[in-house]
Design an enzyme around this catalytic site. Structure first.
Site, PDB file in Angstrom:
ATOM      1  N   ARG A 117      11.638  26.056  -7.772  1.00 19.35           N
ATOM      2  CA  ARG A 117      10.858  25.694  -6.566  1.00 19.35           C
ATOM      3  C   ARG A 117       9.428  25.263  -6.871  1.00 19.35           C
ATOM      4  O   ARG A 117       8.567  25.246  -6.005  1.00 19.35           O
ATOM      5  CB  ARG A 117      10.854  26.813  -5.538  1.00 19.35           C
ATOM      6  N   LYS A 139       3.264  10.946  -7.207  1.00 19.57           N
ATOM      7  CA  LYS A 139       4.597  10.465  -6.819  1.00 19.57           C
ATOM      8  C   LYS A 139       5.566  10.756  -7.951  1.00 19.57           C
ATOM      9  O   LYS A 139       5.313  10.389  -9.099  1.00 19.57           O
ATOM     10  CB  LYS A 139       4.572   8.959  -6.556  1.00 19.57           C
ATOM     11  N   GLU A 181       0.431  -4.463 -13.261  1.00 21.18           N
ATOM     12  CA  GLU A 181      -0.117  -3.449 -12.329  1.00 21.18           C
ATOM     13  C   GLU A 181      -1.643  -3.553 -12.282  1.00 21.18           C
ATOM     14  O   GLU A 181      -2.265  -3.266 -11.271  1.00 21.18           O
ATOM     15  CB  GLU A 181       0.294  -2.024 -12.731  1.00 21.18           C
ATOM     16  N   LYS A 223      -7.249   3.819  -7.951  1.00 17.49           N
ATOM     17  CA  LYS A 223      -6.119   4.688  -7.620  1.00 17.49           C
ATOM     18  C   LYS A 223      -6.611   6.041  -7.106  1.00 17.49           C
ATOM     19  O   LYS A 223      -6.095   6.574  -6.113  1.00 17.49           O
ATOM     20  CB  LYS A 223      -5.231   4.862  -8.856  1.00 17.49           C
ATOM     21  N   GLU A 233       0.812   8.553   1.664  1.00 16.16           N
ATOM     22  CA  GLU A 233       1.134   7.172   2.037  1.00 16.16           C
ATOM     23  C   GLU A 233       1.421   7.031   3.528  1.00 16.16           C
ATOM     24  O   GLU A 233       2.377   6.384   3.937  1.00 16.16           O
ATOM     25  CB  GLU A 233       2.324   6.671   1.207  1.00 16.16           C
ATOM     26  N   ARG A 237      -2.566   4.148   1.398  1.00 14.14           N
ATOM     27  CA  ARG A 237      -1.910   4.173   0.081  1.00 14.14           C
ATOM     28  C   ARG A 237      -0.842   3.094  -0.051  1.00 14.14           C
ATOM     29  O   ARG A 237      -0.513   2.669  -1.163  1.00 14.14           O
ATOM     30  CB  ARG A 237      -1.320   5.562  -0.191  1.00 14.14           C
ATOM     31  N   ASN A 241       1.387  -0.634  -3.109  1.00 12.80           N
ATOM     32  CA  ASN A 241       2.748  -1.156  -3.269  1.00 12.80           C
ATOM     33  C   ASN A 241       2.816  -2.670  -3.180  1.00 12.80           C
ATOM     34  O   ASN A 241       3.899  -3.232  -3.002  1.00 12.80           O
ATOM     35  CB  ASN A 241       3.660  -0.537  -2.210  1.00 12.80           C
ATOM     36  N   HIS A 244       5.783  -4.496  -4.584  1.00 11.57           N
ATOM     37  CA  HIS A 244       6.803  -3.521  -4.970  1.00 11.57           C
ATOM     38  C   HIS A 244       8.079  -3.617  -4.134  1.00 11.57           C
ATOM     39  O   HIS A 244       9.148  -3.261  -4.617  1.00 11.57           O
ATOM     40  CB  HIS A 244       6.237  -2.096  -4.884  1.00 11.57           C
ATOM     41  N   HIS A 248      11.126  -3.820  -6.350  1.00  8.39           N
ATOM     42  CA  HIS A 248      12.158  -2.768  -6.387  1.00  8.39           C
ATOM     43  C   HIS A 248      13.538  -3.362  -6.091  1.00  8.39           C
ATOM     44  O   HIS A 248      14.533  -2.955  -6.687  1.00  8.39           O
ATOM     45  CB  HIS A 248      11.849  -1.676  -5.357  1.00  8.39           C
ATOM     46  N   HIS A 261       9.525  -2.497 -14.923  1.00  7.29           N
ATOM     47  CA  HIS A 261       8.963  -2.346 -13.580  1.00  7.29           C
ATOM     48  C   HIS A 261       7.812  -3.329 -13.327  1.00  7.29           C
ATOM     49  O   HIS A 261       7.764  -4.014 -12.301  1.00  7.29           O
ATOM     50  CB  HIS A 261       8.503  -0.900 -13.382  1.00  7.29           C
TER      51      HIS A 261
HETATM   52  N1  GLY Z   1       2.566   3.371  -7.380  1.00  5.89           N
HETATM   53  C1  GLY Z   1       2.111   3.378  -6.058  1.00  5.89           C
HETATM   54  C2  GLY Z   1       1.557   4.692  -5.615  1.00  5.89           C
HETATM   55  O1  GLY Z   1       1.342   5.563  -6.416  1.00  5.89           O
HETATM   56  O2  GLY Z   1       1.335   4.883  -4.454  1.00  5.89           O
END
Ligand code: GLY
Length: 357
Positions: A117, A139, A181, A223, A233, A237, A241, A244, A248, A261
């Protein structure tokens, strides 16, 4: 060397950029606590084990190998790592070190989030992509066959240790993938970074230490600022993306094995640049500047056999989709993006078609 505070409700911690910090890892581990579990891949371990081992001197630790590759970032691998952790003495006092690129950061972070947990995780990213993005912000997760990172958790690390020296052994393709990135950070929030990437391409590609550190530092600053403002997010946030959603979709459509990626994100940024121009959000001049910068750091592998219709359909399965509406992150000028929901499917498809060339 710079260090940035990431200030979230779950945890406050620093992302520290420092040459040689790997060999001082022990200074950043919580003093109390049990066994340390280093989750890594064999290639990373081959290059950097001696420095990390020196950094962990005196601290009981175990090394667990993950096979690497986006196609292995699945629940089955996570379960195998958890079983191994128990067999090797893991308990609630354990700490996980995620020591690798973005995939290892995601898997090891998720393992830490759910093992008994939840145990703490220290992120030590070894690729450019992980240093400027994946390791910061908590994340974590794994892929499903139908989409990327669809199972996961927010699990903030105790610290992020960024050692630019480890980039010396990074394969050229991985380094370039990470640079996409970096380009993203320039487009969303830093016109100065964008210009530096355009003007100093040779120095960036030659990995000149001073320029690499400036690049990492600016991305980490952005960041840390964005994640501190919106950990989960729910608002700003989402700008991280950019590119992305389509990226993705491309990764999932090609079985997570054809594109790195960052390469997929490069394609996604191309698609949303066309989309922004077509929907009147971006000027033709800025669109050309973005496409030129993507070209400067390309090319990405061939896109043969990829269909615009299939990619467009997959974008709806993205995590950013709410009530069936994709929330598109569109560049509106260099250094600024806007979230635009509910763009007509036909327009999306034709922008992707244009990006496919
Ligand atoms: N890679 C995008 C984020 O961390 O929100």
């Amino acid at each position: 060397m710079p260090s940035y505070l990431v200030d979230t409700a779950q945890r406050k911690y620093r992302a520290i950029i420092e040459r040689g910090i790997l060999a001082r890892t022990g200074e950043h581990l919580p003093a109390a606590g049990g066994k340390v579990f280093v989750i890594t891949t064999r290639d990373v371990w081959q290059f950097h084990s001696s420095r990390l081992a020196a950094g962990l001197a005196g601290r009981s630790h175990e090394i667990l190998f993950f096979p690497g590759g986006e196609e292995n970032k699945r629940l089955a691998c996570l379960e195998a790592l958890a079983e191994e952790m128990v067999q090797r003495g893991g308990d609630r006092s354990s700490l996980v070190i995620a020591f690798g690129g973005g995939i290892v950061d995601d898997v090891a972070g998720f393992l830490a989030a759910i093992f008994m947990r939840g145990v703490p995780v220290l992120q030590i990213p070894t690729t450019l992509l992980a240093q400027v993005d994946a390791a910061i912000g908590g994340k974590t997760g794994v892929n499903l066959a139908c989409g990327k990172n669809l199972v996961g958790a927010f699990h903030q690390p105790v610290a992020v240790l960024i050692d630019p020296e480890v980039l010396a052994t990074l394969p050229e393709r991985e380094y370039r993938a990470g640079l996409f990135e970096v380009v993203k950070c320039g487009i969303i929030r830093s016109p100065s970074l964008f210009s530096m990437l355009a003007e100093k391409r040779a120095a960036v590609l030659a990995r000149e230490p001073e320029i690499v550190e400036r690049v990492i530092s600016e991305c980490v600053r952005i960041k840390a600022e964005v994640v501190s403002a919106d950990e989960r997010e729910s608002s700003i946030r989402v700008i991280l993306n950019l590119g992305h959603t389509v990226g993705h979709a491309l990764e999932a459509e090609t079985g997570y094995s054809r594109f790195l990626h960052g390469e997929a994100v490069s394609f996604g940024m191309r698609a949303v640049t066309y989309l922004a121009e077509r929907t009147g959000h971006l000027s033709a001049e800025d669109s050309v500047e973005i496409l030129n910068l993507l070209d400067l750091y390309g090319p990405i592998p061939p896109l043969d056999g990829v269909s615009a219709g299939t990619l467009a359909a997959r974008t709806v399965m993205d995590k950013k989709t709410l009530k069936g509406q994709v929330r598109w992150v569109l560049p509106v000028r260099i250094g600024e993006v806007q979230v635009v929901p509910g763009i007509d499917d036909a327009v999306v498809r034709s922008a992707i078609e244009e990006a496919l060339g």
